[in-house]
Design a protein around this motif. Structure first.
Motif, short mmCIF file in Angstrom:
data_model
loop_
_atom_site.label_atom_id
_atom_site.label_comp_id
_atom_site.label_asym_id
_atom_site.label_seq_id
_atom_site.Cartn_x
_atom_site.Cartn_y
_atom_site.Cartn_z
N MET A 1 4.21 30.95 -18.43
CA MET A 1 4.77 32.25 -18.78
C MET A 1 5.89 32.08 -19.79
O MET A 1 6.47 31.02 -19.94
N ILE A 2 6.20 33.17 -20.41
CA ILE A 2 7.31 33.19 -21.36
C ILE A 2 8.61 33.24 -20.56
O ILE A 2 8.77 34.10 -19.69
N ASP A 3 9.50 32.30 -20.81
CA ASP A 3 10.77 32.33 -20.08
C ASP A 3 11.74 33.31 -20.74
O ASP A 3 11.45 33.91 -21.78
N LYS A 4 12.88 33.47 -20.12
CA LYS A 4 13.84 34.49 -20.53
C LYS A 4 14.36 34.26 -21.95
O LYS A 4 14.50 35.20 -22.73
N LYS A 5 14.60 33.01 -22.30
CA LYS A 5 15.14 32.70 -23.64
C LYS A 5 14.12 33.01 -24.73
O LYS A 5 14.46 33.55 -25.77
N GLN A 6 12.86 32.66 -24.48
CA GLN A 6 11.82 32.95 -25.46
C GLN A 6 11.64 34.45 -25.63
O GLN A 6 11.46 34.94 -26.74
N LYS A 7 11.70 35.18 -24.52
CA LYS A 7 11.56 36.63 -24.58
C LYS A 7 12.70 37.25 -25.38
O LYS A 7 12.48 38.13 -26.21
N GLN A 8 13.92 36.79 -25.14
CA GLN A 8 15.07 37.31 -25.89
C GLN A 8 14.94 36.99 -27.38
O GLN A 8 15.30 37.81 -28.23
N LYS A 9 14.42 35.82 -27.70
CA LYS A 9 14.22 35.44 -29.09
C LYS A 9 13.21 36.36 -29.76
O LYS A 9 13.42 36.83 -30.89
N ILE A 10 12.11 36.65 -29.07
CA ILE A 10 11.08 37.54 -29.62
C ILE A 10 11.64 38.95 -29.80
O ILE A 10 11.42 39.59 -30.83
N ILE A 28 3.87 44.20 -28.84
CA ILE A 28 2.75 43.43 -29.39
C ILE A 28 3.13 41.95 -29.48
O ILE A 28 2.34 41.07 -29.15
N ALA A 29 4.35 41.66 -29.92
CA ALA A 29 4.79 40.27 -30.04
C ALA A 29 4.87 39.60 -28.67
O ALA A 29 4.46 38.44 -28.52
N LEU A 30 5.36 40.30 -27.66
CA LEU A 30 5.44 39.73 -26.31
C LEU A 30 4.05 39.49 -25.73
O LEU A 30 3.79 38.45 -25.12
N ILE A 31 3.15 40.43 -25.94
CA ILE A 31 1.78 40.26 -25.45
C ILE A 31 1.11 39.09 -26.16
O ILE A 31 0.39 38.30 -25.55
N THR A 32 1.38 38.93 -27.45
CA THR A 32 0.82 37.81 -28.20
C THR A 32 1.31 36.48 -27.64
O THR A 32 0.54 35.53 -27.51
N GLY A 33 2.58 36.41 -27.28
CA GLY A 33 3.10 35.19 -26.67
C GLY A 33 2.43 34.88 -25.34
O GLY A 33 2.10 33.73 -25.05
N ARG A 34 2.21 35.91 -24.54
CA ARG A 34 1.53 35.71 -23.26
C ARG A 34 0.07 35.29 -23.47
O ARG A 34 -0.46 34.46 -22.73
N ILE A 35 -0.57 35.85 -24.49
CA ILE A 35 -1.96 35.49 -24.79
C ILE A 35 -2.05 34.03 -25.21
O ILE A 35 -2.94 33.29 -24.77
N LYS A 36 -1.10 33.59 -26.04
CA LYS A 36 -1.10 32.18 -26.46
C LYS A 36 -0.91 31.25 -25.26
O LYS A 36 -1.56 30.21 -25.16
N TYR A 37 0.00 31.63 -24.35
CA TYR A 37 0.23 30.81 -23.17
C TYR A 37 -1.03 30.74 -22.30
O TYR A 37 -1.43 29.65 -21.86
N LEU A 38 -1.66 31.88 -22.06
CA LEU A 38 -2.85 31.89 -21.22
C LEU A 38 -4.01 31.15 -21.87
O LEU A 38 -4.82 30.53 -21.18
N THR A 39 -4.11 31.20 -23.19
CA THR A 39 -5.16 30.47 -23.88
C THR A 39 -5.00 28.97 -23.66
O THR A 39 -5.99 28.27 -23.37
N SER A 51 -7.26 34.24 -14.23
CA SER A 51 -6.43 34.19 -15.44
C SER A 51 -7.22 34.62 -16.66
O SER A 51 -6.67 35.25 -17.58
N LYS A 52 -8.50 34.30 -16.68
CA LYS A 52 -9.34 34.72 -17.80
C LYS A 52 -9.45 36.24 -17.83
O LYS A 52 -9.41 36.85 -18.90
N ARG A 53 -9.56 36.84 -16.66
CA ARG A 53 -9.62 38.30 -16.58
C ARG A 53 -8.31 38.91 -17.08
O ARG A 53 -8.30 39.89 -17.81
N GLY A 54 -7.20 38.32 -16.68
CA GLY A 54 -5.90 38.79 -17.15
C GLY A 54 -5.75 38.65 -18.65
O GLY A 54 -5.17 39.51 -19.32
#
Length: 88
Positions: A1-10, A28-39, A51-54
Motif C-alpha cells: 500500500m501507499i504509505d503516508k509519506k508517499q500519499k502526502q507527496k502525491i 486519479i494520481a492516488l489510484i494510479t499509485g495503488r494500481i502500480k502497487y497491486l500490479t 487482489s486481482k478483483r480489487g
C-alpha cells in the motif's frame, strides 16, 4: 500500500495545496499509485484473486474519473496524463 509519506507527496504534487485530497487530479494520481502497487503484488502472487478483483475495480474507477476529467478540463487532463505516463 501507499504509505503516508508517499500519499502526502502525491497530494502536494497534484493538488492545489497540502490538504487538497478531493480534487479529481489527486484522486486519479492516488489510484494510479495503488494500481502500480497491486500490479507488482500480483506479479509475485499470481493466485491472489481477491487482489486481482480489487485491481480491476480500481482500474474502472480511474477510467471513469479520467473520462469525467477529460470532459471537465481538457488541458489539465492532458497535463495529468503526461505526468503520470498513462497514455503512450
Amino acid at each position: 500500500m501507499i504509505d503516508k509519506k508517499q500519499k502526502q507527496k502525491i497530494v502536494s504534487e497534484f493538488g492545489k495545496n497540502e490538504s487538497d485530497t478531493g480534487s479529481v487530479g489527486v484522486q486519479i494520481a492516488l489510484i494510479t499509485g495503488r494500481i502500480k502497487y497491486l500490479t507488482e503484488h500480483l506479479k509475485i502472487n499470481k493466485k491472489d484473486h481477491s487482489s486481482k478483483r480489487g485491481l480491476l475495480k480500481l482500474v474502472g474507477q480511474r477510467r471513469s474519473l479520467l473520462r469525467y476529467y477529460q470532459k471537465k478540463d481538457l488541458e489539465a487532463y492532458r497535463m495529468l496524463i503526461s505526468k503520470l505516463g498513462l497514455r503512450k
